[in-house]
Scaffold this motif. Structure first.
Motif, PDB file in Angstrom:
ATOM      1  N   GLY A   1       0.774  -1.229   0.000  1.00 46.16           N
ATOM      2  CA  GLY A   1       0.000   0.000   0.000  1.00 46.16           C
ATOM      3  C   GLY A   1       0.803   1.275   0.000  1.00 46.16           C
ATOM      4  O   GLY A   1       0.237   2.363  -0.100  1.00 46.16           O
ATOM      5  N   ASP A   2       2.116   1.191   0.123  1.00 49.09           N
ATOM      6  CA  ASP A   2       2.945   2.399   0.104  1.00 49.09           C
ATOM      7  C   ASP A   2       3.153   2.887  -1.323  1.00 49.09           C
ATOM      8  O   ASP A   2       3.217   2.084  -2.265  1.00 49.09           O
ATOM      9  N   ALA A   3       3.282   4.198  -1.473  1.00 50.89           N
ATOM     10  CA  ALA A   3       3.565   4.782  -2.782  1.00 50.89           C
ATOM     11  C   ALA A   3       4.133   6.181  -2.592  1.00 50.89           C
ATOM     12  O   ALA A   3       4.006   6.773  -1.520  1.00 50.89           O
ATOM     13  N   PHE A   4       4.759   6.691  -3.637  1.00 50.38           N
ATOM     14  CA  PHE A   4       5.272   8.053  -3.616  1.00 50.38           C
ATOM     15  C   PHE A   4       5.038   8.687  -4.972  1.00 50.38           C
ATOM     16  O   PHE A   4       4.800   8.013  -5.977  1.00 50.38           O
TER      17      PHE A   4
ATOM     18  N   ASP B   1       0.339   5.947   2.293  1.00 47.30           N
ATOM     19  CA  ASP B   1       0.350   4.642   2.952  1.00 47.30           C
ATOM     20  C   ASP B   1      -1.090   4.178   3.102  1.00 47.30           C
ATOM     21  O   ASP B   1      -1.817   4.640   3.984  1.00 47.30           O
ATOM     22  N   ALA B   2      -1.526   3.287   2.202  1.00 44.46           N
ATOM     23  CA  ALA B   2      -2.880   2.726   2.276  1.00 44.46           C
ATOM     24  C   ALA B   2      -2.916   1.619   3.315  1.00 44.46           C
ATOM     25  O   ALA B   2      -1.972   0.845   3.441  1.00 44.46           O
TER      26      ALA B   2
ATOM     27  N   CYS C   1      -6.303   6.145   3.128  1.00 43.70           N
ATOM     28  CA  CYS C   1      -4.858   6.100   3.238  1.00 43.70           C
ATOM     29  C   CYS C   1      -4.352   7.359   3.939  1.00 43.70           C
ATOM     30  O   CYS C   1      -4.992   8.417   3.872  1.00 43.70           O
ATOM     31  N   THR C   2      -3.229   7.227   4.610  1.00 44.11           N
ATOM     32  CA  THR C   2      -2.574   8.396   5.172  1.00 44.11           C
ATOM     33  C   THR C   2      -1.616   8.955   4.124  1.00 44.11           C
ATOM     34  O   THR C   2      -1.182   8.233   3.219  1.00 44.11           O
TER      35      THR C   2
ATOM     36  N   THR D   1       7.088   6.492   5.634  1.00 38.48           N
ATOM     37  CA  THR D   1       5.919   5.802   6.152  1.00 38.48           C
ATOM     38  C   THR D   1       6.279   5.117   7.464  1.00 38.48           C
ATOM     39  O   THR D   1       7.454   4.925   7.785  1.00 38.48           O
ATOM     40  N   ASP D   2       5.265   4.721   8.225  1.00 39.01           N
ATOM     41  CA  ASP D   2       5.531   4.195   9.568  1.00 39.01           C
ATOM     42  C   ASP D   2       6.244   2.847   9.552  1.00 39.01           C
ATOM     43  O   ASP D   2       6.777   2.418  10.576  1.00 39.01           O
TER      44      ASP D   2
END
Length: 406
Positions: free
Chosen positions: A186-189, A204-205, A253-254, A326-327
């Motif tokens: 779920g991470d992306a940039f 960050d989904a 998502c955040t 992301t976390d």
């Protein structure tokens, strides 16, 4: 009176021949090298995790980025020269660059190096970088050469939409990495440039499956659509909220979405339930400089509240680096099975950015140092994006010349 280089005519004939547009990379490299009067040349592409340089021929061996002269040329983006491994000559390693993006290196073998052969080698590296950039979007051979294992479907979905790893111009450079490279969910940039602005986003989904990847892709597409329409930052974020609530109402998502004015250095950002970015100034970590109360995550939750999105501002200084993450980064564990945490993460950042190395190399070493403590296994997706504002120095005030008495 200057005399035309005899190799120029051969190169012009090569470039003018439409047949070279359909050549595979290895054949194009050989013919272009011959046209330039170079003895032999081989392209090495960096793998997706930036650990290996993979040759575009079955004869040459794969080389490590961290322990080879070829890797040194890649890491520093500069020419390196050594005796040829086959003997009887010299190998020059040229970085392959698409703007700020590091693609790999070019090995040029010559019996001896002259100013002319070095100039021709640089010309060949520039030409091949353009060929690689234009073809890697549709030729799977490039993808296969840069992967060392099979990629999972969520990662394939996300990577199809990601921009180049590094972008930049004379005012700014932005670079990013994602891990686990073959299993991201779920991470992306995203990052992009206009004449006056750098646009960046880290998302960050929730979850780690195909639905998470779909959430991030919808958010990225909505973000780009709003940006290219010319919407301001609050409107852009609102567009993402509406897209997610319309198409994926049970997903969110955040994110941190930011815009940097390349002339003034003013950074504006919106934090949608995401870890606060970190400011690096004069090789010191200013952890709280961008700490603000976050807004709700992107998607339906934000539309159910009456609170408007808040835009924050910070004036950067030349040379400042901003790190977004992301976390999954701070939730990684050390070899002692302790959470990495922000304090240890800060130590890695300081160590990776010390010594004045290039931003893409700092980020590459940073994510590898985190991965090495995990034995290559992360508990969650980890994404890092760092940009550096480096405007050209301002010219000082002109001092009028004193008048001579006359």
């Amino acid at each position: 009176m200057s005399t035309a280089d005899p190799g120029d005519a051969a190169l012009r004939r090569f470039l003018a021949d439409p047949a070279h547009l359909t050549l595979d990379l290895r054949t194009a490299t050989a013919r272009a090298a011959k046209a330039l009067g170079l003895r032999h040349a081989v392209v090495y592409l960096v793998d997706i995790q930036q650990r290996r340089l993979v040759p575009q021929t079955a004869v040459a061996p794969t080389l490590p980025v961290d322990d080879s002269l070829a890797g040194w040329a890649y890491r520093t983006q500069s020419l390196r020269v050594e005796e040829s491994a086959t003997g009887g000559g010299i190998t020059a390693w040229f970085p392959l660059l698409d703007g700020a993006e590091r693609l790999g290196v070019l090995a040029v073998d010559e019996t001896s190096l002259t100013a002319s052969s070095l100039s021709r080698g640089r010309a060949l590296a520039s030409l091949l970088a353009m060929v690689i950039t234009s073809r890697r979007l549709y030729e799977d051979s490039f993808v296969r050469h840069t992967r060392t294992e099979r990629m999972r479907l969520p990662a394939e979905l996300l990577r199809a939409l990601l921009p180049p790893r590094t972008i930049g111009d004379g005012n700014v450079v932005s670079t990013a990495v994602l891990e686990p490279a073959y299993e991201i969910g779920g991470d992306a940039f995203d990052h992009a440039l206009t004449d006056t602005t750098l646009h960046v986003a880290v998302l960050d989904a929730m979850g780690h499956d195909l639905a998470s990847g779909l959430t991030s892709t919808v958010a990225l597409a909505a973000c780009r659509n709003a940006r290219r329409t010319g919407l301001n930052l609050p409107e852009l974020v609102r567009s993402v909220d509406e897209a997610l609530s319309s198409w994926l109402p049970d997903k969110f998502c955040t994110a941190v979405v930011a815009q940097l004015d390349l002339v003034t250095g003013v950074l504006r950002w919106v934090n949608c339930g995401h870890p606060a970015p970190i400011l690096i100034r004069d090789e010191r970590l200013l952890i709280d400089a961008m700490e603000r109360d976050p807004d709700p995550p992107m998607g339906l939750p934000s539309l159910l509240t009456s609170q408007a999105r808040r835009t924050h501002e910070l004036a950067l200084k030349p040379g400042d680096r901003v790190l977004m993450y992301t976390d999954g980064v701070v939730e990684a564990r050390t070899r002692e099975a302790k959470l990495l945490g922000l304090e240890r993460f800060a130590y890695y950042v300081i160590r990776a950015t010390a010594g004045g190395e290039l931003a893409p190399e700092s980020l590459r070493r940073l994510i590898h140092s985190i991965l090495d403590t995990q034995e290559g296994k992360l508990r969650d997706d980890a994404t890092l994006l760092m940009f550096e504002w480096r405007p050209p120095p301002k010219a000082g005030p002109a001092h009028p010349r004193p008048l001579r008495p006359g």
